[in-house]
Structures are given as C-alpha cells and as structure tokens.
Design an enzyme around this catalytic site. Structure first.
Site, PDB file in Angstrom:
ATOM      1  N   ASP A   1       9.498   2.245  -1.659  1.00 52.26           N
ATOM      2  CA  ASP A   1       9.625   1.504  -2.647  1.00 52.26           C
ATOM      3  C   ASP A   1       9.648   0.058  -1.869  1.00 52.26           C
ATOM      4  O   ASP A   1      10.983  -0.037  -2.125  1.00 52.26           O
ATOM      5  CB  ASP A   1      10.335   2.082  -3.401  1.00 52.26           C
TER       6      ASP A   1
ATOM      7  N   ASP B   1       5.230  -3.903  -5.775  1.00 47.64           N
ATOM      8  CA  ASP B   1       6.101  -2.302  -6.106  1.00 47.64           C
ATOM      9  C   ASP B   1       5.641  -1.794  -5.859  1.00 47.64           C
ATOM     10  O   ASP B   1       4.698  -1.411  -7.175  1.00 47.64           O
ATOM     11  CB  ASP B   1       6.983  -2.851  -7.527  1.00 47.64           C
TER      12      ASP B   1
END
Ligand SMILES: *[C@@H]1O[C@H](CO)[C@@H](O)[C@H](O)[C@H]1NC(C)=O
Ligand SMILES: *[C@@H]1O[C@H](CO)[C@@H](O)[C@H](O)[C@H]1NC(C)=O
Ligand SMILES: *[C@@H]1O[C@H](CO)[C@@H](O)[C@H](O)[C@H]1NC(C)=O
Ligand SMILES: *[C@@H]1O[C@H](CO)[C@@H](O)[C@H](O)[C@H]1NC(C)=O
Ligand SMILES: *[C@@H]1O[C@H](CO)[C@@H](O)[C@H](O)[C@H]1NC(C)=O
Length: 415
Positions: free
Chosen positions: A117, A322
């Site tokens: 992430d 992201d």
C-alpha cells in the site's frame, strides 16, 4: 480502497519512488511494454511464463522459491533488496484487486501474505488477536495459510516503548516505558487497525548475482484489533505501508543504511509483478515530480491533461498514487469531462442503471466485442511525460442463458 484516492490505472507501469530523505523527488514510470521492461522480462525469462491463474497456492509457490544464503556483507550503495521469499507480487482480485507479496518476520521466520500500500505508512500484521480476519473457514484461507504474529514466539521480537521516536501516539501512552499503542484508520468505511508497535527482523535478500540474506530490524504494528475491510475483503494477513513517513519500511531500510531511499514496483498485465528496495530506476524512465507537503509527504502527483480517444481534456488536478486503492477516483470537473467524452466515443449501448453495479457508466458488450473500439486514454503529467492508460475498463461477465453480457465501467467519487 485503503486511503485517500485516485490513480489506479498506473498499475501496469514500473514505478520508482524516491523517498523523502533524497534530494530529488521524482516519480518514474516504465510502461510495461517499454524496452527496459521487455529486456528485463527477456533476461529473466519470467514474464512470458507468468501465470494467469489467480490462486493463492500457485502464487505462494512462486513466491517461495529461491531460498538464499546468509551472512555475507552488502556490496555497496547500489545494493537493492527484496523479500527473502522472492521479489514477486501478485494481484488478488477477490481480495480488493490489491497487490500482495509474501514477507517473513521474526525468528523462526513466519510468513505473511501482505497487501502493498503506497497510500499508507505503517506495516502491520495480525497479532495477539482480539479481532482479526478469520484464518480458517473462508475462501481465501483455504488457498493460503494465514499466519498470526506472536511476539513471544519470536526470539528476536522486541517491544517498542513510548520513548521511541517512532511512537506517534504518545498521548495514549500509560508511561514512558510501556508499549507504544497505535491506531490507523483508512479511507474505506470503518476500516482500521490498532494494537501496539513491535520490532523484529524482516527477512530480506540482496538482488545482485550473489544473493545474501539480510535481516533488517523493522518496526511494525502488532495488529490486535482490525475492523471493516480488513476482516474480509482486503489484506486479511496484514498491510505493508510503503508511504514516505519514517515509520514505513523503505524509510527504515534507508535509515539503517541498508538501501538508498527509494524503491520500485512493477505490476504486469497478468497481475504478477516485483518489488525492489533501493532501486533508483534508470535514466530513460519518464518522470514527474511529487507535490510534497512536508508535514505529511505522500505520492501526490499532478496530471495536466487527459486524452480520451481523440479529445484532449485540459485542466490540471492532483492525485495520490495509491496501490492500496482498488479503483481510480477522479474529482469533478475532470471526472464528468472524462466520462462525457468517453461516452460520446463509445459505440456500445449504455446498460440501464443497476443497483448491483457500483459504477456510473456501464455498457453492454457482446461476447465477441472488439476491445480496440474502446476509446484509449493517456495522461500528461507535470513536466510533460505521457503515460498511456493500459486498461481503463473493468469487464464484468454475467451468465445470462447462453450468452455472456459484459459492462464497461467507470468509477467515481465525490471529493
Ligand atoms: C534492450 O536490449 C537490446 C538488445 O539486447 C538493446 O539493444 C537495447 O539497448 C536494450 N534497451 C534497454 C533500454 O536496455
Ligand atoms: C525479447 O525476446 C524476443 C524473443 O526472444 C525478441 O523477439 C525480442 O526482440 C526481445 N526483446 C528485447 C527488447 O530484447
Ligand atoms: C551505482 O550505479 C551508478 C549507475 O548505475 C554508478 O554510476 C555508480 O558508480 C554506482 N555506485 C556504486 C557505489 O557502485
Ligand atoms: C527478482 O528475483 C529473482 C530471483 O531471485 C532474480 O533473479 C531477479 O533478478 C529479481 N528481479 C529484479 C528486478 O531484481
Ligand atoms: C496534493 O498536494 C497539493 C499541494 O500540497 C494539495 O493542494 C492537494 O490537495 C494534494 N492532492 C491530493 C489528492 O491530496
């Protein structure tokens, strides 16, 4: 799904992130069809053999290869490191379309299948569980052995006290030498993790011709209580934060002098990819600068123009890169402009509104639909680099009698 928003379609490129400690902040991308990537895949001979199969078991086998020697010294400033179980990443559609890899923590080493992430900083794994995702009796658990970290079961585990500089939530501390508590909330509804910080070895390997094992002490979250998506649809076995803050593993590796303050990830079109710490990219990569907010640096980039088919949409906007977000979200007016232009150039007929589909623009495609008729898209970034959007649509197949019906989809978010 995990944090504030936006780009998803950059997935098929190789990315190099230069972190906050470096002087230059660039965001470099290799399109997956670029020469360096083709050369890399040719030289490793891997890309062409990579699987389409979406099972944990298969990927686990892939990632568990290449056990390595221990003990030799790192060879210099250009050393890149990856995980001891392999530099491979794999996308798992049933777990939020996120990219996962296998990491090994502690002594003896225990393996975790963690989601990668770039939208958050903390690395955490389920640990001393009060509330964790089930490790048995679920679809994903039948394909992959999920672990729970036990600080007492690892001879190298150390407690991180409230006096540590990495302890961010000191106001929650009971005393200077008590365990440092943490709690992180994510963008997805009611999705969070909380517990205490611990320190233990993360098993890594050098990526040069003589793989050496490297055991780096990293600080991570012992996730005792998870909520929301972490209990079912995403990251059931932990999340590997790759953000720019000093608690993120890439920053820790750089701080310990193990690698340069950079890393790269490459995701191929078949869902498999690789990750490498200390990789500084190559001079022929396209670049765009990050917009850095010193108090909370993120992978914030600027898109100056979008091309949809034959139309150019001007008007810059910023976006967060992201990898922990399943879909790409655009803000208005860009979203509406893009959607209207895409729609006007799409030949398929629009699917009637359907409450089961979370996308605004869906189209019925015949099973033999020609994907080349779908308008292509590309982005122009601050600095002038162009990035083709490889796969802007999601095809959802539904079994209706003898034919299959698919929808062409956009996602959107009001910001
Ligand atoms: C890729 O490989 C070819 C042939 O081996 C070589 O000519 C070319 O310079 C390489 N390109 C890059 C970007 O490394
Ligand atoms: C990769 O290998 C294929 C077949 O072996 C070859 O045709 C192609 O030119 C190579 N590509 C590069 C960039 O070296
Ligand atoms: C690291 O690599 C760069 C270019 O690849 C080279 O110029 C430099 O000398 C290398 N540094 C070390 C310490 O090997
Ligand atoms: C990934 O790991 C494999 C196996 O250890 C290695 O051969 C390869 O060079 C690594 N890839 C990169 C880009 O470092
Ligand atoms: C990116 O950074 C700029 C400047 O700091 C800020 O105004 C903008 O809101 C940020 N964008 C996102 C998507 O966070």
């Amino acid at each position: 799904m995990l944090k504030t928003v936006i780009f998803f379609f950059i997935l098929n490129w190789v990315l190099t992130f230069k972190l906050i400690n470096g002087r230059i902040f660039t965001f470099e991308m290799h399109h997956r069809f670029s020469e360096p990537v083709k050369n890399w895949s040719n030289s490793t001979g891997k890309l062409s053999h990579w699987p389409l199969k979406d099972s944990f078991e298969y990927y686990a086998v892939l990632a568990h290869r290449d056990r390595l020697l221990r003990g030799r010294k790192l060879s210099g400033a250009n050393t890149t490191l990856s995980f001891a179980d392999g530099n491979f990443t794999f996308q798992i559609n049933s777990l939020g379309f996120l990219h996962y890899t296998t990491v090994q923590l502690g002594t003896p080493g225990v393996k975790f299948m963690v989601a990668l992430d770039t939208g958050s900083d903390l690395f955490w794994v389920p640990c001393d569980c009060t509330k964790c995702a089930p490790t048995e009796g679920t679809v994903y658990a039948s394909d992959f052995e999920l672990s729970i970290y036990d600080p007492k079961g690892s001879s190298t585990s150390k407690k991180v006290t409230c006096s540590s500089s990495l302890c961010a939530q000191r106001n929650q501390c009971l005393g200077t030498f008590s365990n440092c508590p943490y709690m992180v909330s994510y963008m997805s509804a009611q999705t969070s993790t909380s517990g205490i910080l611990v320190e233990d070895v993360l098993h890594l390997t050098t990526e040069d011709g003589h793989p050496d094992s490297v055991e780096a002490y990293v600080t991570f979250g012992c996730g005792q209580v998870q909520s929301g998506s972490f209990l079912d649809v995403a990251a059931p076995n932990g999340l590997f934060g790759l953000g720019m803050e000093k608690i993120a593993v890439p920053s820790i590796l750089s701080q310990e002098g193990l690698t340069a303050d950079s890393f790269s990830m490459c995701f191929g079109d078949d869902g498999t990819g690789r990750i490498s710490f200390g990789d500084k990219g190559s001079p022929d990569q396209e670049e765009t600068p990050f917009n850095l907010n010193p108090s909370h640096p993120t992978y914030n980039v600027t898109v100056t123009q979008i091309r949809v088919g034959t139309t150019l949409i001007d008007g810059g906007f910023t976006a967060l890169f992201d990898s922990g977000t399943s879909f790409t979200y655009l803000v208005d007016p860009t979203y509406s402009n893009l959607a209207v232009n895409f729609h006007s150039q799409t030949r398929d007929s629009r699917h009637p509104p359907d409450s089961r589909i979370p996308f605004e623009y869906c189209y019925d495609m015949s099973p033999d639909a020609n994907a080349s008729l779908i308008p292509s898209m590309s982005l122009t970034m601050k600095g002038g680099s162009h990035f083709p959007v490889y796969d802007p649509i999601i095809v959802i197949s539904t079994q209706v009698a003898a034919c299959s019906l698919s929808f062409l989809s956009f996602s959107f978010l009001l910001h």
